[in-house]
Design a protein around this motif. Structure first.
Motif, PDB file in Angstrom:
ATOM      1  N   SER A 254       0.878  -1.171   0.020  1.00 44.48           N
ATOM      2  CA  SER A 254       0.155   0.195   0.008  1.00 44.48           C
ATOM      3  C   SER A 254       0.917   1.202   0.061  1.00 44.48           C
ATOM      4  CB  SER A 254      -0.967   0.124   1.187  1.00 44.48           C
ATOM      5  OG  SER A 254      -0.132   0.247   2.505  1.00 44.48           O
ATOM      6  N   LYS A 255       0.283   2.398  -0.231  1.00 42.68           N
ATOM      7  CA  LYS A 255       1.157   3.816  -0.395  1.00 42.68           C
ATOM      8  C   LYS A 255       1.682   4.047   1.051  1.00 42.68           C
ATOM      9  CE  LYS A 255      -1.709   5.089  -4.310  1.00 42.68           C
ATOM     10  NZ  LYS A 255      -2.694   6.007  -4.784  1.00 42.68           N
ATOM     11  N   ALA A 256       0.835   3.811   2.074  1.00 42.91           N
ATOM     12  CA  ALA A 256       1.372   3.895   3.352  1.00 42.91           C
ATOM     13  C   ALA A 256       2.485   2.967   3.961  1.00 42.91           C
ATOM     14  CB  ALA A 256       0.041   3.934   4.470  1.00 42.91           C
ATOM     15  N   GLY A 257       3.066   2.303   3.133  1.00 42.96           N
ATOM     16  CA  GLY A 257       3.889   1.266   3.804  1.00 42.96           C
ATOM     17  C   GLY A 257       3.501   0.262   4.293  1.00 42.96           C
ATOM     18  N   GLY A 258       2.362  -0.182   3.615  1.00 43.91           N
ATOM     19  CA  GLY A 258       1.781  -1.610   4.041  1.00 43.91           C
ATOM     20  C   GLY A 258       2.209  -2.824   3.384  1.00 43.91           C
ATOM     21  N   LEU A 259       2.499  -3.877   4.064  1.00 43.08           N
ATOM     22  CA  LEU A 259       2.913  -5.079   3.212  1.00 43.08           C
ATOM     23  C   LEU A 259       2.125  -6.377   3.756  1.00 43.08           C
ATOM     24  CD1 LEU A 259       5.063  -6.297   1.387  1.00 43.08           C
ATOM     25  CD2 LEU A 259       6.442  -6.690   3.213  1.00 43.08           C
ATOM     26  N   CYS A 260       1.298  -7.019   2.792  1.00 43.06           N
ATOM     27  CA  CYS A 260       0.406  -7.993   3.256  1.00 43.06           C
ATOM     28  C   CYS A 260       0.873  -9.053   2.252  1.00 43.06           C
ATOM     29  CB  CYS A 260      -0.875  -7.488   3.175  1.00 43.06           C
ATOM     30  SG  CYS A 260      -1.702  -6.357   4.250  1.00 43.06           S
ATOM     31  N   LEU A 308      -6.687  -3.023  -3.009  1.00 42.90           N
ATOM     32  CA  LEU A 308      -7.424  -1.708  -3.073  1.00 42.90           C
ATOM     33  C   LEU A 308      -6.827  -0.567  -2.356  1.00 42.90           C
ATOM     34  CD1 LEU A 308     -11.223  -3.195  -2.690  1.00 42.90           C
ATOM     35  CD2 LEU A 308      -9.792  -2.765  -4.795  1.00 42.90           C
ATOM     36  N   ASP A 309      -5.509  -0.916  -2.005  1.00 41.27           N
ATOM     37  CA  ASP A 309      -4.631   0.007  -1.325  1.00 41.27           C
ATOM     38  C   ASP A 309      -4.859   0.067  -0.020  1.00 41.27           C
ATOM     39  OD1 ASP A 309      -2.665   2.103  -1.087  1.00 41.27           O
ATOM     40  OD2 ASP A 309      -4.071   3.602  -1.339  1.00 41.27           O
ATOM     41  N   TYR A 310      -5.945   0.642   0.558  1.00 38.05           N
ATOM     42  CA  TYR A 310      -6.356   0.787   1.989  1.00 38.05           C
ATOM     43  C   TYR A 310      -6.796  -0.408   2.323  1.00 38.05           C
ATOM     44  CZ  TYR A 310      -7.336   3.728   6.061  1.00 38.05           C
ATOM     45  OH  TYR A 310      -7.205   4.176   7.362  1.00 38.05           O
ATOM     46  N   TYR A 311      -7.405  -1.146   1.647  1.00 38.05           N
ATOM     47  CA  TYR A 311      -7.868  -2.386   1.899  1.00 38.05           C
ATOM     48  C   TYR A 311      -7.501  -3.592   1.073  1.00 38.05           C
ATOM     49  CZ  TYR A 311     -11.636   0.079   4.532  1.00 38.05           C
ATOM     50  OH  TYR A 311     -12.390   0.721   5.324  1.00 38.05           O
ATOM     51  N   VAL A 312      -7.387  -4.849   1.580  1.00 34.97           N
ATOM     52  CA  VAL A 312      -7.190  -6.130   0.730  1.00 34.97           C
ATOM     53  C   VAL A 312      -8.670  -6.639   0.672  1.00 34.97           C
ATOM     54  CG1 VAL A 312      -6.052  -8.362   0.932  1.00 34.97           C
ATOM     55  CG2 VAL A 312      -4.644  -6.322   1.182  1.00 34.97           C
ATOM     56  N   ALA A 313      -8.955  -7.172  -0.447  1.00 32.95           N
ATOM     57  CA  ALA A 313     -10.284  -8.013  -0.422  1.00 32.95           C
ATOM     58  C   ALA A 313     -10.057  -9.335  -0.703  1.00 32.95           C
ATOM     59  CB  ALA A 313     -11.110  -7.284  -1.514  1.00 32.95           C
ATOM     60  N   ALA A 314     -10.717 -10.271   0.099  1.00 38.02           N
ATOM     61  CA  ALA A 314     -10.745 -11.644  -0.092  1.00 38.02           C
ATOM     62  C   ALA A 314     -12.179 -11.846  -0.839  1.00 38.02           C
ATOM     63  CB  ALA A 314     -10.540 -12.451   1.225  1.00 38.02           C
ATOM     64  N   TYR A 315     -12.175 -12.593  -1.831  1.00 36.92           N
ATOM     65  CA  TYR A 315     -13.589 -12.572  -2.487  1.00 36.92           C
ATOM     66  C   TYR A 315     -13.556 -14.152  -3.070  1.00 36.92           C
ATOM     67  CZ  TYR A 315     -16.986 -11.920  -6.421  1.00 36.92           C
ATOM     68  OH  TYR A 315     -18.142 -11.667  -6.974  1.00 36.92           O
ATOM     69  N   LEU A 316     -14.846 -14.641  -2.729  1.00 37.25           N
ATOM     70  CA  LEU A 316     -15.261 -15.856  -3.085  1.00 37.25           C
ATOM     71  C   LEU A 316     -16.631 -15.620  -3.939  1.00 37.25           C
ATOM     72  CD1 LEU A 316     -14.583 -18.936  -3.297  1.00 37.25           C
ATOM     73  CD2 LEU A 316     -15.815 -19.356  -1.203  1.00 37.25           C
ATOM     74  N   PRO A 317     -16.640 -15.681  -5.118  1.00 36.00           N
ATOM     75  CA  PRO A 317     -17.905 -15.543  -5.988  1.00 36.00           C
ATOM     76  C   PRO A 317     -19.096 -16.363  -5.486  1.00 36.00           C
ATOM     77  CG  PRO A 317     -16.176 -15.519  -7.357  1.00 36.00           C
ATOM     78  CD  PRO A 317     -15.461 -16.059  -6.115  1.00 36.00           C
ATOM     79  N   GLY A 318     -20.369 -15.711  -5.169  1.00 31.47           N
ATOM     80  CA  GLY A 318     -21.332 -16.513  -4.768  1.00 31.47           C
ATOM     81  C   GLY A 318     -21.609 -16.457  -3.308  1.00 31.47           C
ATOM     82  N   GLN A 319     -20.453 -16.086  -2.535  1.00 32.42           N
ATOM     83  CA  GLN A 319     -20.050 -16.432  -1.058  1.00 32.42           C
ATOM     84  C   GLN A 319     -20.057 -15.257  -0.216  1.00 32.42           C
ATOM     85  OE1 GLN A 319     -21.069 -19.190   0.431  1.00 32.42           O
ATOM     86  NE2 GLN A 319     -21.220 -20.805  -1.384  1.00 32.42           N
ATOM     87  N   PHE A 320     -18.948 -14.447  -0.430  1.00 32.50           N
ATOM     88  CA  PHE A 320     -18.444 -13.571   0.384  1.00 32.50           C
ATOM     89  C   PHE A 320     -17.530 -12.667  -0.202  1.00 32.50           C
ATOM     90  CE2 PHE A 320     -15.639 -16.831   1.759  1.00 32.50           C
ATOM     91  CZ  PHE A 320     -14.425 -16.114   1.729  1.00 32.50           C
ATOM     92  N   LEU A 321     -17.548 -11.214   0.243  1.00 25.63           N
ATOM     93  CA  LEU A 321     -16.602 -10.347   0.038  1.00 25.63           C
ATOM     94  C   LEU A 321     -16.041  -9.937   1.193  1.00 25.63           C
ATOM     95  CD1 LEU A 321     -15.189  -8.508  -2.144  1.00 25.63           C
ATOM     96  CD2 LEU A 321     -17.040  -6.959  -2.092  1.00 25.63           C
ATOM     97  N   HIS A 322     -14.698  -9.997   1.765  1.00 24.68           N
ATOM     98  CA  HIS A 322     -14.159  -9.600   2.979  1.00 24.68           C
ATOM     99  C   HIS A 322     -13.099  -8.365   2.671  1.00 24.68           C
ATOM    100  CE1 HIS A 322     -12.526 -11.008   6.940  1.00 24.68           C
ATOM    101  NE2 HIS A 322     -12.888  -9.763   7.259  1.00 24.68           N
ATOM    102  N   LEU A 323     -13.426  -7.141   3.047  1.00 25.34           N
ATOM    103  CA  LEU A 323     -12.694  -6.154   2.977  1.00 25.34           C
ATOM    104  C   LEU A 323     -11.927  -5.801   4.237  1.00 25.34           C
ATOM    105  CD1 LEU A 323     -14.989  -3.494   1.013  1.00 25.34           C
ATOM    106  CD2 LEU A 323     -13.261  -4.854   0.109  1.00 25.34           C
TER     107      LEU A 323
END
Length: 820
Positions: A254-260, A308-323
């Protein structure tokens, strides 16, 4: 809540995205020829790069920044074709380097049976045309090397200068996974060990050098035999095959120095899925296990990760979206877990999704790329419709910290807060709005300010997300191998240093401020605090003067129009203590800059409270000030009074100053809206504060009916001593005169102490009275006055004579006699 914008037709297959945003794609011609084209997102123009006169399956493709060289990797024949054509001695894969300015020579880089991916390095934008290009080659045999290619211009053609083998350097060996970061020209890769693996990073520089810059030990065991490559081009058929056999892992910055690092493995339990987010810049990872609502066994259960820079999204189509909030991942309530229609992204219904760079995803199944972002309007709708505190808090923080503030969005959030004050049980929405808004506005003022200012009023969160379990583990911090670096690596280094020094303790807290405010409020007359207090009130004066310079809006009268000792004391103390806090941790920032930051912070705080009140006033269509006491308040006024009470509660909870005049406005609404017993209860419990402006107007404007007399008497009896001395003179009433006389006598007798009057003073008064107890009292009081004791120095009419006349009037009234 996620919006998407298609950037290419599904009829074309994207094979790579270069650093400059240009997309390399392939398609089949009428004669089954294989074409390679380039699409420029900026100009919306297409360019034909090369054509193979046969039907090929392109595995990887890259073009240099000057568009003079094209590297292509493809499969020549399938295993069945080689057997049928007796071509066992012919290599399965071919990697070519082609001169395309104009189309000229073709050089074979690799002819092997293992798959190869290619990627040109890109220099910084704006640099003059280079005579040398650098090409990364990633082999399925678990190594990555760099080719150095020098070119020259001959007869209007750009050709490769090297006649023999191209110079090459080994970049990485024995890797099991690698990811290319095209925007920042970084290579992340994992080297497996017996019990744990090591994540490494190589940074490529504009001066054509590269070096290993990061190493992080991971508590994951990788047993895969297949090399997994991420963002080294996109070969759909092969990627689908490899995905079913290898780990699903991506690294995001991320722009703020985040590393995930985002990681998931296939679960043995059919109705649940597990994924982990390693917040390497924070020193811990969170592992989530999600119970799936419905499963389809024929579909591959692979979580897609998006940056998404400020967020990381975990996405499983048809089930959930975790920001997941990268900046503040410690509390789960700052991350959004969406299901059902809220989690649906219409164009992304396949599990084979990659995030080539920030806010961009590629559907590898259909070969289409999309720009992805959080939709502001959808987020606000979600906030308004949310039923759980975790969803409300996460959406509120996202709306305040992720998006740029606009007057309209702030208005919608304030209106939502005013409607949901009673429905939020585990947090105070007013506190969160003020703290998060201040954090968003102030952090850009100085580097590392985000680690020193509070971003939430919550210290802990015990809420749960239905159907989701979370486990948090401490991990070792990455080791950085550089000094005095700037940009992302400098910010990452700063984040890691904050973790070492226990980052939560770096954020400004109000504990000391609260204790000091209470101490000075109770002992403000002490001699040792005189100079200190003078400095404190000078700080408050600077804040209010500073606020006047950049807030030309019409204000609610009487806000900022009167003196408020307690609030100005708190204001000045906050300035002093916040300044000390920043001076300790921002030693590289000058004192003048810190002074400005602190003044901006406190002034913004007061302005935010004023903004809330203005929007609430506008929402309920009230006048700028409610100060007419001869009629009862409306339903709208009572609603505003309730909101102001919650603002006061929020300010007290966070020890935040209120705009001077707040208590006057609050009390005025309370007098209009509350029955007398409730009003007095609120005053006695500190919800309403008696102010000189409001009480003076109430005593002056209300006539002396029985009901009004009861109200006035109840309020006058509750006035603090210093305020009472100023106020009593504005109510010309026997009851008030009796109170003044009683207090005057009490004060004089307290001054007398244990002393006895030396002599009586006969006929001291102009009205002779033959009532010995009264005569004795007045003579004794006159003796005290003669010694220079006068408690009511500013009210000359309050003296012994006044006491005597008041006593006689009161006695005659009690006896039912006329006094003349």
């Amino acid at each position: 809540m996620i919006s998407d914008t298609s950037e290419n037709s599904s009829a074309l297959y994207i094979v790579n995205v270069e650093r400059n945003g240009k997309i390399i794609y392939t398609w089949k011609g009428n004669q089954r020829n294989t074409h390679i084209g380039l699409y420029d997102l900026q100009t919306k123009q297409n360019e034909h790069l090369y054509m193979f006169e046969r039907d090929l399956q392109i595995i990887s493709c890259s073009v240099n920044s000057e568009r003079t060289l094209l590297a292509v990797s493809f499969r020549q024949y399938t295993e069945e074709e080689r057997v049928s054509r007796l071509l066992q001695s012919v290599s399965k894969y071919l990697t070519l380097l082609i001169e395309i300015h104009p189309i000229n020579n073709v050089r074979v880089l690799k002819a092997v049976d293992s798959c190869v991916r290619v990627q040109f390095l890109y220099p910084v934008e704006g640099r003059n045309t280079s005579t040398e290009s650098h090409l990364l080659l990633a082999s399925e045999d678990k190594y990555i090397e760099q080719f150095d290619i020098r070119v020259v211009e001959e007869e209007h053609k750009v050709v490769i200068q090297n006649s023999g083998q191209l110079p090459r350097a080994r970049v990485a060996d024995d890797l099991i996974w690698a990811q290319w970061d095209m925007m920042e020209q970084r290579l992340f890769y994992i080297v497996p060990k017996e019990s744990r693996s090591t994540l490494k990073c190589v940074q490529f520089y504009p001066d054509e050098n590269f070096n290993s810059i990061l190493e992080s030990h991971l508590d994951i065991s990788v047993n895969d035999t297949h090399l997994k490559l991420v963002n080294f081009g996109y070969n759909y058929c092969q990627d689908q095959d490899v995905a079913s056999k290898s780990l699903n892992l991506q690294v995001f910055t991320s722009k703020a120095g985040g590393l995930c690092m985002c990681y998931s493995v296939a679960s043995d339990i059919p109705d649940e899925i597990t994924y982990s987010i390693y917040f390497l810049h924070k020193g811990y990872n969170k592992t989530f296990t999600v119970s799936l609502e419905r499963t389809e066994s024929h579909r591959l259960k692979e979580v897609a990760f998006m940056n998404l820079d400020y967020y990381v999204a975990a996405y499983l189509p048809g089930q959930f979206l975790h920001l997941l909030n990268i900046q503040h991942p410690d509390l789960l309530c700052y991350s959004l877990f969406l299901t059902g229609e809220d989690a649906r992204i219409d164009v992304l219904q396949n599990c084979s999704i990659r995030s080539p760079h920030m806010s961009t995803v590629l559907d590898c199944y259909v070969g289409s790329m999309y720009a992805v972002s959080i939709c502001h309007s959808a987020l606000l709708r979600f906030l308004q419709n949310s039923k759980q505190d975790s969803e409300r808090l996460a959406a509120l923080h996202c709306a305040l910290l992720y998006f740029q503030h606009t007057e309209d969005s702030e208005m919608q959030i304030i209106w939502w807060i005013s409607e949901n004050l009673s429905t939020c049980h585990s947090f105070d929405p007013i506190q969160e709005f003020i703290i998060a808004s201040l954090y968003c506005r102030m952090c850009p003022e100085a580097h590392n300010l985000d680690k020193l200012l509070p971003y939430t009023s919550l210290l802990h969160w015990i809420g749960i997300i239905p159907g989701v379990t979370c486990a948090t583990d401490i991990i070792s911090l990455p080791v950085l191998e550089f000094r005095n670096s700037k940009g992302f690596w400098g910010k990452l280094s700063s984040n890691l240093e904050s973790v070492k020094y226990a980052e939560p303790h770096l954020h400004y807290r109000n504990n000391v401020l609260r204790r000091e405010w209470r101490h000075l409020s109770e002992q403000r007359e002490e001699r040792r605090t005189t100079a200190y207090l003078r400095n404190i009130f000078e700080n408050a004066k600077k804040v209010l003067s500073h606020l006047d310079t950049w807030d030309p809006e019409e204000r609610l009268i009487p806000l900022f129009q009167e003196e408020d000792y307690q609030q100005q004391l708190l204001m000045g103390l906050m300035v002093a203590q916040l300044k000390d806090h920043l001076m300790r941790h921002l030693q590289y920032v000058g004192k003048k800059k810190i002074d400005q930051i602190v003044l901006d912070y406190v002034a913004n705080l007061l302005n935010l409270i004023h903004r809330i009140m203005k929007e609430v006033w506008r929402r309920y269509q009230l006048h700028s000030c409610i100060f007419c006491f001869d009629e009862r308040g409306s339903t709208e006024e009572f609603a505003v009074f309730h909101i102001m009470s919650r603002i006061l509660e929020a300010a007290n909870g966070m020890c935040m100053p209120l705009p001077p005049g707040f208590h006057t406005l609050h009390l005025g609404l309370g007098v209009r809206c509350l029955p007398l017993h409730t009003l007095l209860h609120y005053i006695d419990n500190g919800v309403l504060h008696l102010t000189e402006t409001c009480v003076r107007k109430l005593l002056r404007d209300l006539d002396d009916t029985e009901e009004n007399e009861k109200l006035k008497f109840s309020i006058v009896m509750r006035l603090p001593e210093t305020l009472g001395q100023k106020i009593h003179q504005f109510w010309n009433h026997p009851v008030n005169a009796n109170l003044i006389a009683r207090k005057y006598v009490k004060l004089l007798l307290e001054k007398l102490g244990n002393r006895q009057c030396s002599r009586p003073i006969p006929e001291r008064l102009s009205v002779p009275v033959e009532f010995l107890p009264l005569n004795y009292l007045t003579n004794m009081l006159a003796e005290i006055e003669s010694q220079g004791v006068h408690p009511y120095e500013n009210q000359d009419h309050v003296n012994v004579r006044f006491v005597e006349e008041t006593a006689l009037k009161h006695t005659m009234t009690l006896l039912g006699l006329n006094y003349s």
